[in-house]
Write a protein that holds these residues in place. Structure first.
Motif, PDB file in Angstrom:
ATOM      1  N   ASP A   1       0.908  -1.251   0.188  1.00 19.32           N
ATOM      2  CA  ASP A   1       0.005  -0.123   0.108  1.00 19.32           C
ATOM      3  C   ASP A   1       0.959   1.265  -0.025  1.00 19.32           C
ATOM      4  N   ALA A   2       2.188   1.110   0.337  1.00 25.95           N
ATOM      5  CA  ALA A   2       3.030   2.411   0.565  1.00 25.95           C
ATOM      6  C   ALA A   2       3.960   2.376  -0.870  1.00 25.95           C
ATOM      7  N   CYS A   3       3.427   1.637  -1.909  1.00 27.42           N
ATOM      8  CA  CYS A   3       4.013   1.365  -3.256  1.00 27.42           C
ATOM      9  C   CYS A   3       5.406   1.232  -3.252  1.00 27.42           C
ATOM     10  N   THR A   4       5.711   0.189  -2.311  1.00 25.76           N
ATOM     11  CA  THR A   4       7.068  -0.333  -2.371  1.00 25.76           C
ATOM     12  C   THR A   4       6.840  -2.097  -2.595  1.00 25.76           C
ATOM     13  N   ASN A   5       8.136  -2.333  -2.956  1.00 25.25           N
ATOM     14  CA  ASN A   5       8.373  -4.099  -3.371  1.00 25.25           C
ATOM     15  C   ASN A   5       7.708  -4.952  -2.030  1.00 25.25           C
ATOM     16  N   ASN A   6       6.578  -5.769  -2.423  1.00 24.76           N
ATOM     17  CA  ASN A   6       5.964  -6.392  -1.192  1.00 24.76           C
ATOM     18  C   ASN A   6       6.801  -7.638  -0.789  1.00 24.76           C
ATOM     19  N   GLY A   7       7.988  -7.844  -1.782  1.00 29.18           N
ATOM     20  CA  GLY A   7       8.761  -8.958  -1.292  1.00 29.18           C
ATOM     21  C   GLY A   7       8.008 -10.428  -1.341  1.00 29.18           C
ATOM     22  N   GLN A   8       6.986 -10.536  -1.747  1.00 28.60           N
ATOM     23  CA  GLN A   8       6.297 -11.772  -2.057  1.00 28.60           C
ATOM     24  C   GLN A   8       7.038 -12.663  -3.237  1.00 28.60           C
ATOM     25  N   ASN A   9       6.407 -13.666  -3.257  1.00 29.67           N
ATOM     26  CA  ASN A   9       7.187 -14.661  -4.186  1.00 29.67           C
ATOM     27  C   ASN A   9       7.451 -14.296  -5.639  1.00 29.67           C
ATOM     28  N   VAL A  10       8.651 -14.869  -6.076  1.00 26.22           N
ATOM     29  CA  VAL A  10       9.032 -14.543  -7.362  1.00 26.22           C
ATOM     30  C   VAL A  10       8.471 -15.744  -8.049  1.00 26.22           C
ATOM     31  N   TRP A  11       7.392 -15.659  -8.807  1.00 22.58           N
ATOM     32  CA  TRP A  11       6.585 -16.462  -9.642  1.00 22.58           C
ATOM     33  C   TRP A  11       7.146 -16.433 -11.050  1.00 22.58           C
ATOM     34  N   THR A  12       7.265 -17.740 -11.548  1.00 24.31           N
ATOM     35  CA  THR A  12       7.823 -17.472 -12.854  1.00 24.31           C
ATOM     36  C   THR A  12       6.968 -16.855 -14.073  1.00 24.31           C
ATOM     37  N   TYR A  13       5.847 -16.812 -13.766  1.00 26.47           N
ATOM     38  CA  TYR A  13       5.035 -16.300 -14.952  1.00 26.47           C
ATOM     39  C   TYR A  13       5.360 -14.522 -14.947  1.00 26.47           C
ATOM     40  N   ASN A  14       5.345 -14.304 -13.712  1.00 25.81           N
ATOM     41  CA  ASN A  14       5.872 -12.668 -13.419  1.00 25.81           C
ATOM     42  C   ASN A  14       7.165 -12.355 -13.954  1.00 25.81           C
ATOM     43  N   GLN A  15       8.018 -13.300 -14.262  1.00 27.22           N
ATOM     44  CA  GLN A  15       9.402 -12.953 -14.597  1.00 27.22           C
ATOM     45  C   GLN A  15       9.326 -13.212 -16.127  1.00 27.22           C
ATOM     46  N   GLY A  16       8.432 -14.117 -16.679  1.00 26.71           N
ATOM     47  CA  GLY A  16       8.095 -14.291 -17.943  1.00 26.71           C
ATOM     48  C   GLY A  16       7.684 -13.369 -18.559  1.00 26.71           C
ATOM     49  N   LEU A  17       6.314 -12.698 -18.141  1.00 29.37           N
ATOM     50  CA  LEU A  17       5.685 -11.862 -18.658  1.00 29.37           C
ATOM     51  C   LEU A  17       6.644 -10.511 -18.734  1.00 29.37           C
ATOM     52  N   ALA A  18       7.295  -9.960 -17.599  1.00 28.12           N
ATOM     53  CA  ALA A  18       8.234  -9.082 -17.829  1.00 28.12           C
ATOM     54  C   ALA A  18       9.214  -9.104 -19.009  1.00 28.12           C
ATOM     55  N   ILE A  19       9.600 -10.339 -19.289  1.00 28.72           N
ATOM     56  CA  ILE A  19      10.484 -10.490 -20.579  1.00 28.72           C
ATOM     57  C   ILE A  19       9.521 -10.335 -21.846  1.00 28.72           C
ATOM     58  N   GLY A  20       8.406 -10.917 -21.851  1.00 30.25           N
ATOM     59  CA  GLY A  20       7.642 -10.935 -23.020  1.00 30.25           C
ATOM     60  C   GLY A  20       7.146  -9.522 -23.427  1.00 30.25           C
ATOM     61  N   ALA A  21       6.765  -8.745 -22.273  1.00 31.52           N
ATOM     62  CA  ALA A  21       6.381  -7.471 -22.531  1.00 31.52           C
ATOM     63  C   ALA A  21       7.575  -6.483 -22.979  1.00 31.52           C
ATOM     64  N   GLY A  22       8.697  -6.705 -22.515  1.00 31.20           N
ATOM     65  CA  GLY A  22       9.861  -5.952 -23.193  1.00 31.20           C
ATOM     66  C   GLY A  22      10.068  -6.193 -24.779  1.00 31.20           C
ATOM     67  N   LEU A  23      10.049  -7.494 -24.734  1.00 31.32           N
ATOM     68  CA  LEU A  23      10.297  -7.924 -26.218  1.00 31.32           C
ATOM     69  C   LEU A  23       9.275  -7.319 -27.291  1.00 31.32           C
ATOM     70  N   GLU A  24       8.096  -7.256 -26.928  1.00 35.53           N
ATOM     71  CA  GLU A  24       7.072  -6.885 -27.911  1.00 35.53           C
ATOM     72  C   GLU A  24       7.188  -5.498 -27.894  1.00 35.53           C
ATOM     73  N   LEU A  25       7.640  -4.743 -26.872  1.00 33.93           N
ATOM     74  CA  LEU A  25       7.501  -3.237 -27.018  1.00 33.93           C
ATOM     75  C   LEU A  25       8.847  -3.015 -27.739  1.00 33.93           C
ATOM     76  N   TRP A  26      10.079  -3.809 -27.321  1.00 27.94           N
ATOM     77  CA  TRP A  26      11.377  -3.591 -28.279  1.00 27.94           C
ATOM     78  C   TRP A  26      10.947  -3.657 -29.881  1.00 27.94           C
ATOM     79  N   ARG A  27      10.129  -4.541 -30.201  1.00 29.05           N
ATOM     80  CA  ARG A  27       9.986  -4.760 -31.642  1.00 29.05           C
ATOM     81  C   ARG A  27       9.006  -3.464 -32.161  1.00 29.05           C
ATOM     82  N   ALA A  28       8.344  -2.894 -31.150  1.00 30.87           N
ATOM     83  CA  ALA A  28       7.623  -1.709 -31.747  1.00 30.87           C
ATOM     84  C   ALA A  28       8.507  -0.429 -31.811  1.00 30.87           C
ATOM     85  N   THR A  29       9.659  -0.385 -31.038  1.00 32.58           N
ATOM     86  CA  THR A  29      10.333   0.762 -30.955  1.00 32.58           C
ATOM     87  C   THR A  29      11.976   0.536 -31.603  1.00 32.58           C
TER      88      THR A  29
END
Length: 635
Positions: free
Chosen positions: A235-263
């Motif tokens: 709620d204080a807008c800081t990293n909550n330290g909760q689990n590093v789920w694989t899909y969050n890591q994967g989505l961050a990679i996939g998001a950047g790749l698609e934006l890279w293709r655009a830019t």
């Protein structure tokens, strides 16, 4: 080494060349490939086809989804879209359209989702809505039907309503109540907006949204000092330290790749590489080289959401391999596919949640449609580009038969060996069958001529087999192996025959699988648990010995059950029924049934009996739930 085995990816080389010089220049690059053994491309196609077919066996055409899971169904359908796009197989386009047409309306809670569905695949779960947006963009890529693109835009406009700069400076809310900003929703948002830009000529609006979201995400604090993505913000807008789920890591990679293709912004690709390197680094997401969710630990069991996380990671990891051509990333992808196929697959082609194959009595490796969709993503990624046009695959049916031998005399099993192929030339397929010592099979060798016509619809052929199991066969699992060869192609498939003199298993485990004749929409959300709600049911088949004189089965069961038995799987007799509406498990008990009056006449060495569990009150969603099955038999 064959060209296919080198996995030369045409698009990879073009992109890598562009990166090596400028965004507009091209230059030939000699690829560097990992030294670990790699499966040839044609076999990779065949493996993906077998796994995709197993997944689609769980698709329910009536509801047009996969049982009891809304966002998971979106991801599974997108995975099937990935499969079709990668391999050229187009057999499942009708199922995509069936879901689009049947499920785009408004639905009350409990029909397709626990939440009410608001129409156009949206709901209070903003991340769920975004998953469907990506699914329909995949369908648009496959078909070029504008209705899918229009739906993705409609969904994205809905999600955009939850972008909010008044809290944490930006980001999309996870839910309509605006209680949480997290990695999955914002990774989805960046990917979705970037994909829309790359699909819509002249677009600037979606690109601007994607750039803004990426910049916010990079500075949100969700990416920790080690380069791994924690679940969300406090709620204080800081990293909550909760689990590093694989899909969050994967989505961050996939998001950047698609934006890279655009830019073509090199800073974005550099950020993607940092995320990727962290994922496979010494403090990353792999154990002994195999992608591992935290809930994959031997002391834990992944819930229905976690079962699909690794597959989402692999979808975007495949994009990373295709885009960069980096041999380290390709080697990691290959290792996942090989581990899944060699260590995490049963004879029926089912793929489990732990890709290492690890299991334990209290927390066994789980196999269901969610784990199938997840592991399938790694097999799809292992298919090279350009896709080999020729492939040969095979399965045996039944893949997990059960034999309960009589005291004397042999037991016969009728089986079918099914082969599928793609290509443009006839394949004269040579088949050899291996069985355990003392067993017989007819034919032991055979030929099958397959005439494929491309890869959009693999051609199939069937060879009937007759297996004879001696009465002396020991209890346990026995493998029947079929080897197929044609024009330099080869494929091996197996059937796992369980020989048993007793019945005693927990539901929701691998021990249940050989006895489960028809799952028909039933579900298992944990160990010792199978239930059938609404019009679903599940059926066990017990092939009692031909000389059985006494048989009694005991079910540990609760909720609103109907239990029926049959000797032929057609004519049913109700033997147990709960006539009260009980939804709290308070009627859980062991209930026994004398089966002798219902056994059929001996045939082929057995007296089979079918036992079906269904829902006494289909309107309220609390159907029969079985925990344990045991039987006593006297011969």
């Amino acid at each position: 080494m064959k060209l296919e085995a080198l996995r030369i990816r045409v698009r990879t080389l073009l992109v890598a060349a562009a990166l090596a010089v400028t965004a507009t220049a091209t230059k030939a690059i000699e690829p560097v490939y990992p030294t670990n053994p790699r499966v040839d491309g044609s076999t990779a196609v065949a493996r993906a086809r077998v796994a995709a077919d197993v997944l689609m066996n769980s698709y329910e055409p009536g509801k047009a989804w996969f049982p009891s899971s809304w966002w998971n169904s979106a991801v599974a359908l997108q995975t099937i879209g990935d499969y079709m796009q990668r391999t050229g197989d187009r057999r499942y386009l009708a199922q995509l359209d069936n879901t689009f047409e049947k499920d785009k309306g408004v639905f009350p809670p409990g029909v397709l989702s626990g939440d009410p569905l608001l129409g156009n695949f949206t709901s209070r779960a903003i991340d769920d809505s975004a998953w469907w947006g990506l699914t329909w963009l995949q369908a648009y890529d496959l078909t070029r039907n504008p209705k899918y693109l229009d739906m993705a835009i409609t969904i994205a406009n809905y999600v955009d309503g939850y972008w909010d700069t008044s809290t944490c400076g930006g980001g999309v809310w996870w839910n309509a109540e605006r209680t949480y900003k997290n990695a999955v929703t914002n990774g989805l948002w960046i990917r979705l907006t970037a994909e829309l830009h790359n699909h819509i000529p002249g677009d600037q609006q979606w690109l601007a949204r994607s750039r803004t979201a990426w910049a916010w995400f990079q500075h949100s604090g969700m990416i920790n000092a080690g380069g791994l993505v924690n679940d969300g913000l406090t709620d204080a807008c800081t990293n909550n330290g909760q689990n590093v789920w694989t899909y969050n890591q994967g989505l961050a990679i996939g998001a950047g790749l698609e934006l890279w293709r655009a830019t073509r912004d090199p800073a974005i690709l550099a950020s993607v590489r940092r995320l990727a390197d962290a994922a496979i680094g010494p403090n990353g997401l792999a154990t002994d080289g195999v992608l591992t969710e935290s809930c994959d630990a031997a002391t834990q069991t992944c819930d229905d959401n976690g079962k699909q996380f690794k597959g989402i990671f692999m979808r975007y990891w495949t994009d990373l391999v295709d885009t960069t051509g980096d041999n380290r990333y390709a080697a990691f992808l290959e290792q996942q596919a090989q581990s899944i196929w060699n260590d995490d697959r049963d004879a029926a082609g089912s793929l489990g949640t732990r890709w290492s194959g690890a299991t334990s009595d209290e927390h066994p490796n789980v196999f269901d449609w969610r784990t199938q969709a997840s592991a399938l993503s790694a097999l799809i990624g292992n298919v090279p580009i350009p896709t080999p046009m020729t492939s040969l695959a095979a399965t045996m049916s039944p893949a997990q038969p059960v034999i309960m031998p009589a005291a004397s005399g042999a037991t016969a099993i009728a089986m079918d060996l099914g082969a599928t192929a793609t290509g443009f030339l006839p394949l004269q397929t040579l088949i050899s069958i291996d069985v355990p010592a003392g067993w017989n099979v007819s034919p032991r060798a055979a030929q099958s001529r397959l005439q494929p016509h491309g890869n959009a619809t693999p051609v199939s052929g069937t060879v009937p087999l007759q297996v004879t199991v001696p009465s002396s066969a020991t209890d346990g699992h026995h493998m029947i192996t079929a080897n197929l060869m044609a024009a330099g192609l080869h494929f091996t498939t197996q059937a796992d025959v369980l020989v048993a003199h007793k019945i005693d298993f927990d539901t929701g485990t691998v021990d249940e699988n050989p006895w489960l004749f028809d799952a028909d929409g039933s579900q298992s959300n944990g160990v010792q648990n199978r239930f059938a709600d609404g019009n679903a049911h599940f059926t066990y088949r017990f092939p009692f010995p031909a000389d059985t004189t006494s048989a009694q089965v005991t079910l540990t069961i609760d909720a609103e059950f109907v239990v029926q038995v049959s000797a032929d799987n057609q004519h049913w007799t109700t033997v147990l029924q709960e006539d009260r509406r009980i939804t709290d498990g308070s009627n859980k008990a062991d209930r026994s049934i004398d089966l002798i009056p219902y056994l059929g006449a001996p045939a082929n060495g057995s007296r089979p009996l079918y036992l079906k569990v269904s829902d006494a009150f289909p309107d309220d969603g609390w159907g029969g739930r079985v925990y344990h099955v045991a039987a006593t038999i006297v011969e």
